[in-house]
Design a protein around this motif. Structure first.
Motif, PDB file in Angstrom:
ATOM      1  N   GLY A   1      22.404 -14.519  -6.271  1.00 54.35           N
ATOM      2  CA  GLY A   1      22.524 -13.943  -4.939  1.00 54.35           C
ATOM      3  C   GLY A   1      21.322 -14.114  -4.039  1.00 54.35           C
ATOM      4  N   GLU A   2      20.286 -14.792  -4.512  1.00 54.96           N
ATOM      5  CA  GLU A   2      19.130 -15.012  -3.655  1.00 54.96           C
ATOM      6  C   GLU A   2      19.452 -16.044  -2.585  1.00 54.96           C
ATOM      7  N   ARG A   3      18.998 -15.756  -1.370  1.00 54.18           N
ATOM      8  CA  ARG A   3      19.232 -16.641  -0.228  1.00 54.18           C
ATOM      9  C   ARG A   3      17.910 -16.846   0.521  1.00 54.18           C
ATOM     10  N   GLY A   4      16.903 -17.249  -0.231  1.00 55.29           N
ATOM     11  CA  GLY A   4      15.571 -17.407   0.324  1.00 55.29           C
ATOM     12  C   GLY A   4      14.610 -16.414  -0.292  1.00 55.29           C
ATOM     13  N   LEU A   5      13.315 -16.742  -0.242  1.00 56.98           N
ATOM     14  CA  LEU A   5      12.296 -15.947  -0.910  1.00 56.98           C
ATOM     15  C   LEU A   5      11.255 -15.357   0.036  1.00 56.98           C
ATOM     16  N   ALA A   6      11.247 -15.784   1.284  1.00 55.01           N
ATOM     17  CA  ALA A   6      10.111 -15.508   2.159  1.00 55.01           C
ATOM     18  C   ALA A   6       9.865 -14.028   2.416  1.00 55.01           C
ATOM     19  N   SER A   7      10.904 -13.198   2.387  1.00 56.68           N
ATOM     20  CA  SER A   7      10.740 -11.778   2.707  1.00 56.68           C
ATOM     21  C   SER A   7      10.738 -10.879   1.475  1.00 56.68           C
ATOM     22  N   LEU A   8      10.699 -11.455   0.284  1.00 58.45           N
ATOM     23  CA  LEU A   8      10.825 -10.664  -0.938  1.00 58.45           C
ATOM     24  C   LEU A   8       9.449 -10.367  -1.526  1.00 58.45           C
ATOM     25  N   PRO A   9       8.979  -9.117  -1.437  1.00 60.55           N
ATOM     26  CA  PRO A   9       7.619  -8.795  -1.889  1.00 60.55           C
ATOM     27  C   PRO A   9       7.359  -9.105  -3.355  1.00 60.55           C
ATOM     28  N   ASP A  10       8.385  -9.034  -4.204  1.00 56.19           N
ATOM     29  CA  ASP A  10       8.187  -9.278  -5.629  1.00 56.19           C
ATOM     30  C   ASP A  10       8.289 -10.758  -6.007  1.00 56.19           C
ATOM     31  N   ARG A  11       8.427 -11.631  -4.985  1.00 54.64           N
ATOM     32  CA  ARG A  11       8.564 -13.069  -5.270  1.00 54.64           C
ATOM     33  C   ARG A  11       7.519 -13.898  -4.530  1.00 54.64           C
ATOM     34  N   ARG A  12       6.363 -13.318  -4.241  1.00 55.66           N
ATOM     35  CA  ARG A  12       5.349 -14.030  -3.460  1.00 55.66           C
ATOM     36  C   ARG A  12       4.887 -15.315  -4.136  1.00 55.66           C
ATOM     37  N   GLN A  13       4.581 -15.257  -5.397  1.00 55.91           N
ATOM     38  CA  GLN A  13       4.114 -16.457  -6.091  1.00 55.91           C
ATOM     39  C   GLN A  13       5.224 -17.493  -6.200  1.00 55.91           C
ATOM     40  N   ASP A  14       6.445 -17.028  -6.417  1.00 55.60           N
ATOM     41  CA  ASP A  14       7.577 -17.955  -6.461  1.00 55.60           C
ATOM     42  C   ASP A  14       7.776 -18.622  -5.103  1.00 55.60           C
ATOM     43  N   PHE A  15       7.545 -17.848  -4.036  1.00 53.81           N
ATOM     44  CA  PHE A  15       7.652 -18.429  -2.698  1.00 53.81           C
ATOM     45  C   PHE A  15       6.646 -19.554  -2.519  1.00 53.81           C
ATOM     46  N   ARG A  16       5.426 -19.348  -2.939  1.00 53.02           N
ATOM     47  CA  ARG A  16       4.396 -20.374  -2.779  1.00 53.02           C
ATOM     48  C   ARG A  16       4.739 -21.626  -3.588  1.00 53.02           C
TER      49      ARG A  16
ATOM     50  N   VAL B   1      15.607 -38.378   7.760  1.00 49.65           N
ATOM     51  CA  VAL B   1      15.871 -36.983   7.425  1.00 49.65           C
ATOM     52  C   VAL B   1      15.064 -36.135   8.398  1.00 49.65           C
ATOM     53  N   VAL B   2      15.737 -35.260   9.145  1.00 46.58           N
ATOM     54  CA  VAL B   2      15.042 -34.492  10.186  1.00 46.58           C
ATOM     55  C   VAL B   2      14.881 -33.016   9.842  1.00 46.58           C
ATOM     56  N   LEU B   3      15.569 -32.540   8.803  1.00 43.23           N
ATOM     57  CA  LEU B   3      15.474 -31.122   8.443  1.00 43.23           C
ATOM     58  C   LEU B   3      16.091 -30.901   7.072  1.00 43.23           C
ATOM     59  N   PHE B   4      15.475 -30.008   6.275  1.00 43.61           N
ATOM     60  CA  PHE B   4      16.141 -29.431   5.121  1.00 43.61           C
ATOM     61  C   PHE B   4      15.545 -28.049   4.872  1.00 43.61           C
ATOM     62  N   ASN B   5      16.126 -27.310   3.933  1.00 43.92           N
ATOM     63  CA  ASN B   5      15.702 -25.946   3.656  1.00 43.92           C
ATOM     64  C   ASN B   5      14.729 -25.899   2.491  1.00 43.92           C
ATOM     65  N   ALA B   6      13.822 -24.949   2.529  1.00 43.67           N
ATOM     66  CA  ALA B   6      12.998 -24.656   1.370  1.00 43.67           C
ATOM     67  C   ALA B   6      13.889 -24.107   0.252  1.00 43.67           C
ATOM     68  N   PRO B   7      13.453 -24.195  -0.996  1.00 41.07           N
ATOM     69  CA  PRO B   7      14.270 -23.671  -2.097  1.00 41.07           C
ATOM     70  C   PRO B   7      14.652 -22.208  -1.877  1.00 41.07           C
ATOM     71  N   PRO B   8      15.908 -21.852  -2.196  1.00 38.43           N
ATOM     72  CA  PRO B   8      16.402 -20.506  -1.882  1.00 38.43           C
ATOM     73  C   PRO B   8      16.149 -19.473  -2.949  1.00 38.43           C
ATOM     74  N   GLY B   9      15.559 -19.843  -4.079  1.00 32.97           N
ATOM     75  CA  GLY B   9      15.474 -18.931  -5.202  1.00 32.97           C
ATOM     76  C   GLY B   9      16.674 -19.115  -6.112  1.00 32.97           C
ATOM     77  N   ASN B  10      17.050 -18.068  -6.785  1.00 31.96           N
ATOM     78  CA  ASN B  10      18.160 -18.123  -7.742  1.00 31.96           C
ATOM     79  C   ASN B  10      19.475 -17.884  -7.014  1.00 31.96           C
ATOM     80  N   TRP B  11      20.121 -18.955  -6.599  1.00 31.50           N
ATOM     81  CA  TRP B  11      21.338 -18.863  -5.798  1.00 31.50           C
ATOM     82  C   TRP B  11      22.456 -18.146  -6.550  1.00 31.50           C
ATOM     83  N   SER B  12      22.619 -18.451  -7.829  1.00 31.79           N
ATOM     84  CA  SER B  12      23.708 -17.843  -8.600  1.00 31.79           C
ATOM     85  C   SER B  12      23.537 -16.337  -8.756  1.00 31.79           C
TER      86      SER B  12
END
Length: 270
Positions: A69-84, A56-67
């Motif tokens: 509409g979340e498509r990643g958490l890294a830039s969301l100020p209100d989801r910092r702890q969830d990002f960690r 396995v050479v690559l996969f994505n970090a969890p995207p948040g709540n996909w259903s």
């Protein structure tokens, strides 16, 4: 010639996810990548990779709540702890699968969210995550994604991506260069490749406008692969495309590059 990795989120979708590893091996791929493995345990994903003989050479970090509409958490100020928490989960999978790279998905801003605040959050999160990843010996990747496919995606410019990488200046934070997105966002993809090559840690391919395989669309991938060789790129090229026909028929392009079908298992060093 580039080394090709099958993207199991796009290819072999007629098979259950854990069976796609063996399907990729039988088609002659030397490695796999995928988007989100989190419906299965780290041990189950690692076992499927081990049994197939493919790293396995690559996969994505969890995207948040996909259903939602979340498509990643890294830039969301209100989801910092969830990002960690999401990155800790991704590290567990990377360790179990011996995967050296994780794509840190930037995210889509909510209506009214200030872009400057998002950028500050993104920078802080990436710097933190890169430091954490270094303890695991992992490379983190950021990827510009076109806003036709994901409206409102925070990172949709390759120049901005390079500026972010330069500013953070972490040795294990690199660029994921997807020719499909680069063509839609900027065009002039070979000069774009040459410009960003020093930062590139992984490459993906698909052909606009339909995100299909090489040979079905507007990019001349024969020329692209020749240029990758000439530039000395020796990393993986992930096949993250939607087959225009059944998967096996869509792989006719890859046979021209010496990738042949086989049933035997084999081991490849990532």
């Amino acid at each position: 010639m580039p080394r090709f990795a099958a993207n199991l989120s796009y290819l072999f979708q007629d098979e259950p996810f854990l069976d796609r590893f063996q399907a990729a091996a039988q088609q002659g791929f030397e490695a796999v990548e995928f988007q989100f493995p989190y419906d299965h345990s780290p041990a189950a994903v690692a076992a499927a990779a081990r049994d197939s003989g493919l790293p396995v050479v690559l996969f994505n970090a969890p995207p948040g709540n996909w259903s939602e509409g979340e498509r990643g958490l890294a830039s969301l100020p209100d989801r910092r702890q969830d990002f960690r928490a999401a990155m800790a989960r991704a590290f567990d999978y990377a360790t179990a699968c011996n995967c050296p790279r994780i794509h840190v998905v930037a995210g889509v801003g909510k209506p009214g969210m200030d872009r400057r605040a998002m950028r500050a959050c993104y920078m802080d999160n990436l710097a933190w995550a890169a430091e954490q990843a270094s303890a695991h010996g992992l490379i983190l990747l950021i990827e510009p994604i076109n806003r036709r496919d994901i409206p409102g995606f925070f990172l949709s410019d390759f120049d901005e991506a390079e500026a972010i990488l330069t500013e953070i200046n972490a040795p294990n934070l690199r660029l994921q260069f997807d020719f499909y997105h680069a063509q839609i966002i900027h065009g002039d993809i070979i000069r774009r490749l040459e410009k960003h090559l020093p930062w590139i840690g992984h490459i993906q391919i698909a052909n606009p406008p339909g995100r299909h395989e090489p040979g079905v669309g507007e990019i001349n991938y024969d020329f692209v692969f020749e240029r990758l060789d000439a530039l000395g790129y020796d990393g993986w090229v992930g096949c993250e495309y939607r087959p225009s026909a059944d998967v096996e028929a869509s792989l006719e392009w890859i046979r021209r590059y010496g990738v042949t079908k086989r049933a035997a298992k084999r081991s490849v060093t990532p």
